[in-house]
Design an enzyme around this catalytic site. Structure first.
Site, PDB file in Angstrom:
ATOM      1  N   ASP A 163       0.834  -1.195   0.000  1.00 28.32           N
ATOM      2  CA  ASP A 163       0.000   0.000   0.000  1.00 28.32           C
ATOM      3  C   ASP A 163       0.877   1.257   0.000  1.00 28.32           C
ATOM      4  OD1 ASP A 163      -2.323   1.821   0.816  1.00 28.32           O
ATOM      5  OD2 ASP A 163      -3.291  -0.143   0.930  1.00 28.32           O
ATOM      6  N   HIS A 230      -3.431   5.801   3.584  1.00 31.26           N
ATOM      7  CA  HIS A 230      -4.279   4.660   3.250  1.00 31.26           C
ATOM      8  C   HIS A 230      -3.783   3.347   3.844  1.00 31.26           C
ATOM      9  CE1 HIS A 230      -5.878   1.678   0.256  1.00 31.26           C
ATOM     10  NE2 HIS A 230      -6.910   2.495   0.191  1.00 31.26           N
ATOM     11  N   SER A 419     -11.314  -1.053  -0.503  1.00 36.98           N
ATOM     12  CA  SER A 419     -10.041  -1.042   0.214  1.00 36.98           C
ATOM     13  C   SER A 419     -10.224  -1.355   1.684  1.00 36.98           C
ATOM     14  CB  SER A 419      -9.384   0.332   0.093  1.00 36.98           C
ATOM     15  OG  SER A 419      -8.680   0.462  -1.104  1.00 36.98           O
TER      16      SER A 419
END
Length: 598
Positions: A163, A230, A419
């Protein structure tokens, strides 16, 4: 022929998975053979055994006889239960009484013996934000996680989060093991040195148009975007510290997180992501030191609109062959996942997102290649104050950072997206592997799908096997093991509703006489298995019937091992599993099958 119908599980077939978030965004005829559960294999403490004697034996009705029998085995009788079984004292608390258990098992008078397990109440974790985590515990559309924690918490498993990297957070600090920065472009990486051993998230903020234009000439991004942090949000869902009187609870809270940075300014390169997959799973990457914390699970909440490239598929194949389960988000375009990669690659677990109400989230991709759905949240933004989330309580709360560009203070915020759904499944995979380390990626995938519950709400287009159920899935380990065999095909094949037969192939080099006890392991996900006719077709075209249709068999799925008398002369070549749905109203797919000829 008519048959009774019930509500079908939302969806159909499966295969791979992919993508990032909505807010914020990030680019890039024989008898069936089944094993019986062994109730003596446990990892919880006990100090007594429950012994059931066969009807007609003296011990079944006489306490004196039962006491004498226990004494012969070096133990003492505690009491008799309401069912007629007796409770035998071991003399101390233990997690292992193999010799005593075996002594009772070997006694022809004994029908069964099992530990008298000590249970504990399922108290809520004391994490201060736990009440916001509807996705873990709510009955309507939560993933039923708390009930799984009594038998596994993910200890001993490393989950690689491929990520944006990791920004320091106290609710994750004790969970993080050494990762790597795979962003090879130093300008996009913002650390001025390209690849290195520091996977710190430097921020993925971008200005309007800084990443070029789309096919229509529009600027990318269309507006300025702050840093998403994220990867840290994803990591918290998987393994945030739990029962530490702060923040959130992680699904596999005793697992470790390995941050691998591949997403930076303007996204991430396929070549970097593929190398990260290889390295995380224990493969060799030129110029990068060997991974000392090989991950048994990989989470990729990233992707893009494309077919599955050879680069991705090769990396994924390598990871799976090394024993690593690969979980990928389906994508947030409300489109068919078949057009998004790496979600459309073979072998991965592709995850769609569901809302708090139990519907497919409005943004989630769908299709026959979806494997499973998990909570992804569904928040709304105000029209009077653009950017303001009006229903934050319906999002997925996790670890984050307040910095708009570079890191600031740690915090907790809700996001929505596939996600967020994918790490729910990565966390569940970690729970499974921790409970039974020998599980293969195919078995992990099968367990999750086979033990899903019916989709609570609505889903158009296909949401896989249903909504993941952590407790049911964890409890199924060692109870209904997936089929196993020498030759295997794990590529999903959709079965059309009352359509033509479909086949899945396995190539064999065996020549001469195949064994008279050829084994065929079948794993088919289908919402009314009585619809199905299943055959094994030999290389010479000979068909062996494994299963006939049955209008009264309304149970879900076919998970079975069949024995076939295939002793006739066979040549090396292609064996096929042939499946046909002969009634209307239900859908499914071949998840996996295997073949053992000798």
């Amino acid at each position: 022929m008519n048959k009774m119908r019930r509500t079908s599980v939302c969806a159909a077939a499966v295969s791979a998975a992919v993508l990032s978030v909505v807010a914020p965004s990030a680019t890039a005829a024989p008898a069936q053979i089944q094993s019986q559960p062994d109730s003596t294999q446990v990892n919880r403490p006990f100090e007594r055994l429950i012994v059931g004697y066969k009807p007609g034996t003296a011990e079944a009705s006489s306490d004196t006889a039962a006491s004498d029998d226990a004494r012969k085995k070096g133990k003492s009788l505690h009491r008799r239960t309401a069912s007629g079984a007796v409770v035998v004292d071991l003399g101390s608390k233990t997690t292992n009484a193999d010799s005593t258990i075996q002594a009772f098992k070997n006694d022809p008078k004994v029908a069964y013996v099992e530990p008298d397990l000590l249970m504990q109440p399922f108290a809520d974790p004391n994490d201060t934000e736990y009440s916001r985590q509807w996705d873990l515990f709510e009955a309507t559309a939560g993933m039923n996680v708390p009930g799984a924690w009594s038998s596994t918490t993910g200890a001993g498993v490393t989950v690689a989060v491929i990520d944006t990297g990791y920004v320091a957070h106290s609710d994750l600090a004790s969970k993080v093991v050494a990762g790597y920065d795979f962003v090879s472009d130093s300008a996009r990486a913002r650390d001025n040195n390209g690849r290195d051993s520091n996977p710190a998230d430097e921020g993925d903020w971008v200005a309007r148009g800084e990443c070029g234009t789309d096919a229509n000439g529009n600027p990318v991004p269309a507006a300025d975007q702050g840093s998403s942090w994220h990867g840290t949000h994803v990591a918290g869902t998987i393994a945030a510290a739990t029962n530490n009187s702060k923040g959130i609870a992680g699904i596999a809270y005793d697992a470790k997180i390995q941050p691998l940075r591949v997403l930076a300014k303007c996204g991430g390169a396929t070549s970097d992501i593929a190398d990260a997959i290889t390295w995380a799973s224990g493969g060799t990457v030129s110029g990068v030191p060997a991974n000392q914390n090989v991950a048994k699970v990989i989470n990729m909440s990233l992707g893009g609109q494309s077919s599955c490239s050879t680069t991705y598929q090769n990396a994924i194949n390598g990871a799976i062959n090394r024993g690593t389960t690969v979980v990928v988000a389906a994508g947030n375009s409300n489109m068919n996942v078949a057009n998004f990669t790496p979600a459309n690659c073979n072998g991965v677990i592709t995850v769609a997102a569901s809302s708090r109400e139990g519907n497919k989230a409005f943004y989630s991709n769908f299709g026959t290649r979806i494997d499973i759905a998990a909570p992804g949240g569904e928040t709304r933004r105000g029209t009077d104050t653009p950017g303001t989330i009006t229903t934050p309580e319906n999002g997925i709360w996790s670890t984050l950072n307040a910095g708009t560009t570079t890191p600031g203070a740690e915090n907790y915020k809700p996001y929505q997206g596939t996600s967020m759904a994918a790490p729910h499944i990565a966390g569940l995979a970690a729970l499974l592997v921790a409970k039974k380390p020998s599980l293969t990626p195919a078995e992990v995938k099968d367990l999750i799908k086979t033990n899903a519950r019916t989709f609570p709400g609505t889903c158009s287009g296909g949401c896989g096997a249903g909504l993941a159920d952590a407790t049911k899935t964890v409890n199924a380990v060692d109870t209904t093991p997936p089929p196993s065999g020498g030759l295997e095909n794990t590529t999903d094949v959709a079965i059309p509703d009352r359509g033509t037969a479909v086949t899945s192939s396995i190539n064999s080099t065996v020549t001469g006489n195949a064994s008279a006890t050829t084994k065929v392991g079948v794993d088919i996900v289908h919402t009314y298995r009585g619809d199905l006719v299943i055959d094994l077709v030999a290389p010479d075209g000979t068909a062996y019937r494994l299963k006939n249709s049955s209008s009264s068999d309304s149970a879900d799925n076919v998970v079975a091992t069949y024995t076939v008398n295939a002793s006739s002369e066979v040549a090396a070549g292609t064996w096929k599993l042939r499946v046909q749905d002969v009634y209307s109203g239900d859908t499914g797919y071949i998840n996996a099958w295997n073949l053992t000829l000798r």
